[in-house]
Design an enzyme around this catalytic site. Structure first.
Site, PDB file in Angstrom:
ATOM      1  N   SER A  58       0.784  -1.221   0.039  1.00  0.00           N
ATOM      2  CA  SER A  58       0.151   0.043  -0.030  1.00  0.00           C
ATOM      3  C   SER A  58       0.694   1.239   0.106  1.00  0.00           C
ATOM      4  CB  SER A  58      -0.885   0.163   1.297  1.00  0.00           C
ATOM      5  OG  SER A  58      -0.283   0.359   2.353  1.00  0.00           O
ATOM      6  N   ASP A  59       0.339   2.318  -0.526  1.00  0.00           N
ATOM      7  CA  ASP A  59       0.827   3.611  -0.277  1.00  0.00           C
ATOM      8  C   ASP A  59       0.618   3.721   1.260  1.00  0.00           C
ATOM      9  OD1 ASP A  59       2.301   6.002  -0.541  1.00  0.00           O
ATOM     10  OD2 ASP A  59       1.157   6.495  -2.680  1.00  0.00           O
ATOM     11  N   TRP A  60       1.626   4.695   1.554  1.00  0.00           N
ATOM     12  CA  TRP A  60       1.773   4.981   3.150  1.00  0.00           C
ATOM     13  C   TRP A  60       0.418   5.458   3.710  1.00  0.00           C
ATOM     14  CZ3 TRP A  60       5.226   2.570   1.358  1.00  0.00           C
ATOM     15  CH2 TRP A  60       6.398   1.969   1.935  1.00  0.00           C
ATOM     16  N   ALA A  70      -2.738   4.047   2.867  1.00  0.00           N
ATOM     17  CA  ALA A  70      -3.745   4.030   1.771  1.00  0.00           C
ATOM     18  C   ALA A  70      -4.844   2.870   1.992  1.00  0.00           C
ATOM     19  CB  ALA A  70      -3.045   3.912   0.603  1.00  0.00           C
TER      20      ALA A  70
END
Length: 743
Positions: A280-282, A284
């Protein structure tokens, strides 16, 4: 204090011994780095599946708690390991154009003497080289330096399409065109992974703006998704063999991208057969059950306001998952699959058992690569009267004007910050190359501040300097300008989009005055994309686009300005005359509906030159445009049909006085179609280096997919029989040769 990986000596299981033997015995294919061997297999899109039995047996030795610990972050940049089984934490690092200087477990600088990395030109600059070989060299540097700093995954490349010129992260991305983006990304990924480090292609998918990025819901046609916004991701996986991919913040058709059933389960892991891991993006991940069921393998994130007192077990893929499995609401096999994907990547990057070869940090060779890329990235946009190159023998004085001439850019932009051991500024490069025989003066002309007002005293000083000089080099444009990135007001930075295409800090007023004082002014633009030049473009003779050129950028720029290097860069993105001419703003929706935060891509497939050419809107500078200090002739275009493919041969000749490189761009035009198609689309290109008078015959192959479009009714790609024009040009607007083929 430098974070050290848990010791590999603690191998408490015969399973791990078998796993280690399997890893070592499978590594027989040799490349430039022995660690590339496991990465060279195309089984499972870059994943060598021969280790599956050992991985499954290792999983059987884990407790549920140990498994869950591996699927979420345990610090700012690491996911959990299993020390008793010799499984280390996985260390990730930002750094699409240089390894970020963070400690490894937190956001603080390393401060241990190994936090200085090579600052390469940013992504848009790399794409402007139109040279996939440099993409590979770029990736090799990143992979080697990531390894030297103990990183396992480099979070790059960014391959999102440049939909709007306002996007704050366009400087990290590659192009408005999916084909060019794909070719450069594949080289980059292979280069990174040749060093035994995993690349993480991002941000999947439709993350085309920074404003409201965690709220927007993107709506687009299936055709736009397939023809524009997915091809680079697909190429990264199926051709580049990327071992990991990062889910984006935004929603897509109502569901967050990081756990989007259609994007991840159906397309990425289904259609494309991706066997690596989804990160995941941070911050997200927004829903535990969706993340469990829809393919998120590792949840990363850090609440900076809570540091250092963060309980990572309370992540959405933390303790809650343990409870759900134990209560029977979630099958443990779903967690096993996530761990399996993580272990595959660990296997292929020699994180378990096998010993990694050493990396290298900011070496002379790496710095030389940075310079070569910067030189090939620089685009000569305009050169009336051959004002460039500057002649040292005829020029006695040069006034360098503009705050960007002395501003260092490496630590700007957000998550892509780099801390290099040095950064050659434009002024330093010009001073060094001009030599003692040329008097070089400097006037800043403007200030990089929150205030946008002109500083009249600085303008007056700059005008005085311009009047007394033989030549003026104005260095302006954008800056990462962290004036307040997370709340707007930044330029070329994560978390914020540009407020307009106007140059900030009243530079238009300054430049107009300088041009009036000295018409022999060369305008050098720093930044991640186009600007509005309407106020002064008619008065200037020469314009150079330098992007963010990296630690050797000043050297590269000076060599181009003085003619030691013949510019060969080409625009990877169209430059509109004004913002309203860009398709996302002329036809589409941006930044989104205020009530629902929906962003409808009403421009559909007509992004960039596809729009300008089809709708007959004149850009300021066209896609693929870039001048040279020499000239090139095209001749003898020959087409040879081979089934549904076409082989194209073309002779290119350097018809000018100096050595140079031309990028031959091959576009395809469908003369008649049942659906509306762009006027033409880039489907092949080749960068050709030629001495004066030299000719070369290049051969390019247009495969079947070069002629296809995505048919939404049939849910597949279609090649309609008929006539197609094959257009060879120096840009999308400058077509030099053409042919026709019937398929």
């Amino acid at each position: 204090m430098t974070y050290k990986r848990p010791s590999f000596r603690v191998l408490c299981s015969l399973v791990l011994v078998a796993f280690t033997v399997a890893c070592s015995t499978s590594e027989k294919v040799q490349t430039s780095d022995p660690q590339a061997s496991a990465l060279s297999s195309n089984e499972g899109n870059g994943i060598n599946m021969s280790h599956e039995a050992q991985i499954n047996e290792l999983i059987s030795k884990m407790t549920l708690e140990e498994k869950v610990n591996m699927i979420h972050g345990v610090s700012s940049f690491t996911s959990g390991g299993v020390p008793r089984l010799g499984i280390p934490e996985m260390v990730m690092s930002d750094g699409p154009h240089g390894v970020r200087p963070e400690h490894g477990r937190d956001w603080a600088l390393d401060n241990a003497g190994n936090d200085s990395s090579t600052y390469l030109p940013t992504g848009v600059g790399l794409a402007a080289t139109w040279n996939p070989e440099l993409g590979y060299a770029f990736g090799e540097v990143l992979g080697s330096e990531a390894k030297a700093r103990g990183k396992d995954i480099i979070l790059g490349p960014g391959v999102n399409i440049m939909r709007t010129p306002l996007n704050g992260r366009n400087f990290e991305y590659l192009s408005e065109d999916p084909y060019l983006t794909s070719r450069m990304a594949v080289g980059y990924i292979k280069g990174v992974q040749s060093q035994g480090v995993a690349a993480c292609v991002k941000h999947y998918a439709a993350n085309n703006q920074e404003i409201k990025r965690a709220k927007v819901n993107v709506e687009m046609s299936e055709r736009a998704l397939r023809e524009l916004y997915l091809p680079a991701f697909k190429a990264a996986i199926t051709e580049g063999g990327a071992l990991s991919i990062m889910g984006a913040y935004n929603k897509f058709r109502g569901q967050y991208c990081t756990h989007n059933q259609y994007l991840i389960n159906d397309i990425l892991k289904g259609e494309w057969g991706f066997k690596g891991l989804v990160v995941s993006d941070w911050g997200a991940v927004m829903n535990t059950m969706e993340a469990i069921n829809n393919g998120t393998d590792i949840e990363m994130g850090t609440d900076l306001l809570q540091m250092p007192n963060i309980n990572y077990n309370k992540f959405l893929l933390g303790d809650t998952v343990i409870t759900l499995v134990k209560s029977g609401q979630v099958k443990e096999a779903l967690i096993d699959e996530k761990v399996r994907r993580i272990l595959r990547v660990m296997s292929h990057t020699n994180m378990i058992g096998a010993k990694r070869t050493p990396g290298a940090l900011s070496t002379k060779a790496h710095q030389e690569t940075a310079r070569r890329i910067a030189e090939e990235a620089i685009v000569l946009l305009k050169n009336d009267g051959n004002l460039l190159p500057l002649q040292k023998t005829g020029v006695k004085s040069i006034a360098v004007i503009g705050a960007n001439a002395t501003r260092k850019q490496a630590m700007g932009g957000g998550s892509s910050q780099v801390l290099p051991p040095y950064e050659v500024t434009p002024l330093q490069g010009i001073q060094k190359l001009a030599g003692a025989g040329v008097n070089v003066t400097f006037a800043p002309g403007f200030e990089v501040t929150r205030a946008e007002k002109a500083n009249q005293a600085l303008i007056d000083e700059a005008v005085k300097a311009a009047k007394s000089a033989d030549r003026v080099i104005f260095v302006g444009g954008w800056t990462h300008g962290y004036t307040d990135a997370w709340n707007g007001g930044a330029y070329d930075a994560e978390g914020a989009d540009k407020p307009s295409l106007k140059m900030p800090f009243a530079q238009d007023q300054l430049l107009t005055a300088v041009l009036k004082a000295n018409p022999n002014t060369v305008v050098v633009l720093i930044g991640g994309g186009p600007i509005d030049m309407s106020q002064w473009i008619g008065q200037t003779k020469a314009v150079v686009q330098a992007w963010y050129p990296g630690m050797e950028g000043g050297t590269a720029l000076a060599k181009v300005l003085f003619g030691e290097t013949n510019p060969s860069g080409k625009l990877p993105v169209s430059f509109p005359k004004r913002l309203q001419d860009s398709p996302a703003h002329a036809l589409g929706q941006y930044p989104g509906d205020k009530d629902t935060v929906n962003v409808e891509y009403k421009e559909d497939i007509f992004v960039g030159y596809r729009y300008f050419d089809t709708y007959k809107v004149e850009p300021l500078f066209s896609f693929g445009h870039g001048l040279s200090y020499t000239t090139f002739g095209y001749s003898d275009l020959k087409l040879n049909r081979q089934g549904d493919a076409v082989q194209v041969q073309l002779q290119v000749k350097n018809t000018g006085p100096v050595a140079g490189a031309e990028v031959v761009q091959l576009y395809v035009k469908d003369e008649q179609s049942s659906v509306k198609r762009p006027e033409k689309e880039l489907k092949a290109f080749s960068k050709v280096f030629l001495k004066p008078g030299e000719s070369k015959t290049i051969t390019l192959t247009l495969a079947k997919d070069a002629f296809q479009f995505y048919d939404e009714a049939k849910k597949g790609w279609v090649l309609e029989p008929g006539k197609f024009q094959i257009l060879a040009g120096s840009s999308s607007k400058d077509i030099r040769a053409r042919g026709e083929v019937t398929l």
